[in-house]
Design an enzyme around this catalytic site. Structure first.
Site, PDB file in Angstrom:
ATOM      1  N   CYS A   2       0.877  31.695  21.332  1.00  0.00           N
ATOM      2  CA  CYS A   2       0.276  31.384  22.621  1.00  0.00           C
ATOM      3  C   CYS A   2      -0.791  32.407  22.970  1.00  0.00           C
ATOM      4  O   CYS A   2      -1.070  33.326  22.213  1.00  0.00           O
ATOM      5  CB  CYS A   2       1.343  31.396  23.727  1.00  0.00           C
ATOM      6  SG  CYS A   2       2.692  30.237  23.464  1.00  0.00           S
ATOM      7  N   ALA A  53       2.485  25.000  20.717  1.00  0.00           N
ATOM      8  CA  ALA A  53       3.880  24.676  20.418  1.00  0.00           C
ATOM      9  C   ALA A  53       4.129  24.711  18.917  1.00  0.00           C
ATOM     10  O   ALA A  53       3.524  23.953  18.161  1.00  0.00           O
ATOM     11  CB  ALA A  53       4.231  23.306  20.991  1.00  0.00           C
ATOM     12  N   ASN A  76       3.544  35.724  22.880  1.00  0.00           N
ATOM     13  CA  ASN A  76       2.595  35.257  21.869  1.00  0.00           C
ATOM     14  C   ASN A  76       3.114  35.685  20.510  1.00  0.00           C
ATOM     15  O   ASN A  76       3.327  36.874  20.275  1.00  0.00           O
ATOM     16  CB  ASN A  76       1.216  35.873  22.131  1.00  0.00           C
ATOM     17  CG  ASN A  76       0.234  35.611  21.002  1.00  0.00           C
ATOM     18  OD1 ASN A  76       0.320  34.612  20.309  1.00  0.00           O
ATOM     19  ND2 ASN A  76      -0.712  36.527  20.815  1.00  0.00           N
ATOM     20  N   GLY A  77       3.333  34.722  19.601  1.00  0.00           N
ATOM     21  CA  GLY A  77       3.788  35.077  18.266  1.00  0.00           C
ATOM     22  C   GLY A  77       5.041  34.338  17.863  1.00  0.00           C
ATOM     23  O   GLY A  77       5.401  33.314  18.458  1.00  0.00           O
ATOM     24  N   GLU A  78       5.717  34.880  16.865  1.00  0.00           N
ATOM     25  CA  GLU A  78       6.950  34.279  16.369  1.00  0.00           C
ATOM     26  C   GLU A  78       7.942  35.366  15.975  1.00  0.00           C
ATOM     27  O   GLU A  78       7.560  36.368  15.365  1.00  0.00           O
ATOM     28  CB  GLU A  78       6.685  33.403  15.128  1.00  0.00           C
ATOM     29  CG  GLU A  78       5.651  32.308  15.310  1.00  0.00           C
ATOM     30  CD  GLU A  78       6.081  31.199  16.251  1.00  0.00           C
ATOM     31  OE1 GLU A  78       7.275  31.147  16.617  1.00  0.00           O
ATOM     32  OE2 GLU A  78       5.214  30.390  16.637  1.00  0.00           O
ATOM     33  N   ASP A 101      12.340  30.692  19.910  1.00  0.00           N
ATOM     34  CA  ASP A 101      12.513  32.125  19.678  1.00  0.00           C
ATOM     35  C   ASP A 101      12.238  32.920  20.949  1.00  0.00           C
ATOM     36  O   ASP A 101      12.735  34.034  21.114  1.00  0.00           O
ATOM     37  CB  ASP A 101      11.616  32.594  18.532  1.00  0.00           C
ATOM     38  CG  ASP A 101      10.142  32.291  18.755  1.00  0.00           C
ATOM     39  OD1 ASP A 101       9.829  31.329  19.490  1.00  0.00           O
ATOM     40  OD2 ASP A 101       9.288  33.000  18.191  1.00  0.00           O
ATOM     41  N   GLY A 370      -2.023  35.753   2.460  1.00  0.00           N
ATOM     42  CA  GLY A 370      -1.644  36.918   1.666  1.00  0.00           C
ATOM     43  C   GLY A 370      -2.115  38.251   2.190  1.00  0.00           C
ATOM     44  O   GLY A 370      -2.005  39.268   1.488  1.00  0.00           O
TER      45      GLY A 370
END
Length: 613
Positions: A2, A53, A76-78, A101, A370
């Site tokens: 987000c 989302a 913001n993020g995972e 999460d 990577g």
């Protein structure tokens, strides 16, 4: 994934939905799937969000998110291991109403407070408002994959995912001339001396692996580092054991980073690192169709089309390609620069920008990549001489053998008597390098002499004391280099509302690699030795044992010969001369197109710097 924003102030008139919306509107590209603003009852804290989302696509994942009538978060993020953490918290009696999460972060913070950060494996920037304690807790991930910018004065504390959101809220744009001088002279804008410094005097960023706390009533900020790597911690293991451990860690990292309720693909440059990620995706989820995205440049000597084809044929990947041209670059230049609030070092950012644009066209929300492997595994050719210096000082026979092996591979890295002195006297070598860069800056004939005199102070420059390969890898990973590349990746991906995930930056994997001896990173003349060995027989030989280092490099030199690009550069020079930053002599200096990674990319820097003044 987000865009986040927030305002804290003891003056409620400064904390309004209108101001929050101006901020979230400025970063709407980060979150095309929803928005929200929230202000607490006292009017001292406001939080805003633009939602992309990815985990739990239902309305239950909307932000700002509330928990236990006490906490409110924008995130913001995972958090890749959120399932494991959620299971642990459920055993402690916590319950959840969403599959996100983000809700796990809230419960983890309630359970462990700041220690929750030790549990998180992820990329994140989040802020949690605690209504009971009247305090904001904000944190950033270990490597700085996700941004957190802020402005603070005696009346307010404002934060956001991008600097432009702060400007939208009324923060004045104030270029830091010292950072500008550093960029024009050395090509980068990351401060190695002051953590959290940006290109602007009045705007800062929360450093990676840090959290902060602040109360609206006091407006006193406290910042704490919560994680670091001991670069001197070594493990004893055989090469075989190290290879197997690296395989396991990378495999686990990729597996967790495939967790998504939105479509996932991967970027593919044709190099070793991105090919490793593609291979692991196929290994951990054999039946999954993996879409890959590449930038190609037909006719360019560094085009990687053939390598990309080899990987795709070997792994049965579906590949989509974008082929950016000089005309495309001219058309997209101003739009791309809008998304980069600070200068960038080369046109390679455009190749990356176009890859994410293509992913959006093909409806792929998440891309694995990577990035990070070169910094932790010594992938750049510049690392040879640091490695040789370590061996020259510690093991002369091995030094001779490694130098000979590199010569057989036609490695042309310069190494002579100055390097031998540096190996013997690393502290003096660091000071000598500082002086050399300082002298180069002070004697730059293109810069205005008064500008240099006023802002070109010696304390602008820092070089680390390097006794081992690990010393310089640690410096580039945590102080100068990687965070800047992560900023480019965030800006380019979020410009198109895409999420980028980096398996090589799993913190357990990075910690393990730093614990290995230098000879596992460079060996028999090969960079990234242990990674190459782990991929042997699993990827085509031409990929595993590639000697050149490219990676999304566009034909910048050709593009800079294009008339409209040269017109842009000339206009940039006129602007910088008018502001008494460049000397008038540059107006008659012929433009000198350079490759993307050339050391003296002056015309490119002038072009880019002018966009931010």
């Amino acid at each position: 994934m987000c865009g986040i924003a927030g305002i804290l102030s003891p003056h409620p008139q400064l904390v309004s939905v209108d101001r929050l919306k101006m901020m979230t509107d400025a970063i709407a590209h980060r979150g095309p799937d929803g928005e929200g603003q929230w202000i607490n009852d006292a009017g001292t804290t406001g939080l805003g969000n633009r939602r992309l989302a990815v985990i739990d696509l239902s309305p239950a994942g909307a932000q700002p998110m509330h928990y236990r009538q006490r906490y409110t978060i924008v995130h913001n993020g995972e958090i890749y291991n959120y399932i494991e953490i959620r299971n642990t918290l459920q055993q402690k009696g916590y319950s959840f109403i969403s599959g996100t999460d983000t809700e796990v972060i809230l419960a983890a913070y309630d359970c462990w407070k700041d220690l929750c950060l030790q549990y998180f494996d992820g990329m994140f920037a989040f802020a949690v408002w605690d209504e009971q304690e009247k305090m904001l807790f904000a944190a950033r991930d270990r490597f700085g994959e996700k941004p957190f910018y802020y402005y603070m004065d005696e009346r307010q504390f404002i934060f956001a995912s991008e600097i432009k959101a702060l400007w939208a809220c009324g923060v004045e744009k104030m270029t830091d001339e010292r950072m500008l001088l550093q960029y024009l002279s050395a090509g980068h804008v990351q401060s190695t001396i002051v953590p959290g410094k940006t290109f602007y005097k009045n705007i800062f960023k929360l450093p990676p692996a840090h959290y902060l706390t602040i109360e609206p009533g006091k407006l006193k900020k406290s910042t704490v580092r919560y994680w670091y790597i001991d670069k001197n911690n070594k493990v004893e293991c055989t090469e075989t054991d190290a290879i197997e451990k690296l395989k396991e860690l990378l495999n686990n990292s990729v597996n967790k980073r495939l967790r998504s309720d939105a479509p996932v693909g991967t970027s593919l440059s044709g190099g070793l690192d991105s090919s490793c990620i593609a291979l692991n995706i196929k290994n951990v989820q054999p039946g999954r169709e993996c879409k890959s995205f590449s930038a190609v440049f037909p006719g360019f000597e560094k085009d990687e089309s053939e390598y990309i084809k080899q990987v795709c044929d070997s792994l049965h990947l579906k590949n989509y390609q974008t082929a950016p041209t000089a005309n495309d670059f001219i058309r997209d230049f101003e739009k791309m620069m809008h998304h980069h609030d600070e200068p960038a070092d080369s046109a390679s950012i455009y190749a990356q920008y176009k890859v994410f644009e293509l992913a959006k066209v093909k409806n792929i929300t998440v891309l694995l990549d990577g990035q990070g492997a070169d910094e932790i595994l010594a992938g750049y050719h510049k690392y040879y001489h640091w490695f040789w210096q370590e061996l020259y000082h510690a093991n002369n026979s091995l030094y001779k053998r490694e130098r000979g092996a590199a010569k057989q591979l036609h490695v042309t890295s310069e190494w002579g008597w100055k390097n031998k002195l540096a190996a013997r006297f690393p502290q003096k070598a660091a000071k000598a390098l500082e002086k050399r860069e300082y002298d180069k800056m002070r004697n730059d004939s293109f810069l205005d002499k008064d500008f240099i005199k006023q802002f070109g102070t010696r304390d602008l420059i820092y070089k680390p004391v390097v006794r081992s390969l690990n010393d310089i890898l640690h410096f580039n990973t945590f102080q100068s280099g990687l965070e800047e590349l992560l900023r480019y990746a965030d800006c380019n991906s979020m410009a198109h509302g895409r999420e980028i995930r980096l398996p090589f930056l799993d913190h357990e994997l990075v910690s393990y690699v730093f614990s290995l001896p230098s000879t596992f990173k460079i060996h028999d003349g090969w960079t990234k030795w242990i990674l190459r060995k782990s991929m042997e027989t699993r990827l085509p030989n031409d990929i595993v044992w590639r000697k050149d280092k490219t990676g999304f490099e566009p034909p910048q030199k050709q593009w800079m010969q294009n008339k409209p690009v040269q017109d842009y550069i000339q206009q940039a020079k006129e602007k910088l001369v008018g502001k008494k930053i460049l000397s008038k002599s540059v107006l008659i200096k012929k433009i000198q197109p350079q490759d993307a990674y050339a050391a003296d990319n002056y015309d490119w820097r002038w072009l880019i710097a002018s966009c931010f003044l």
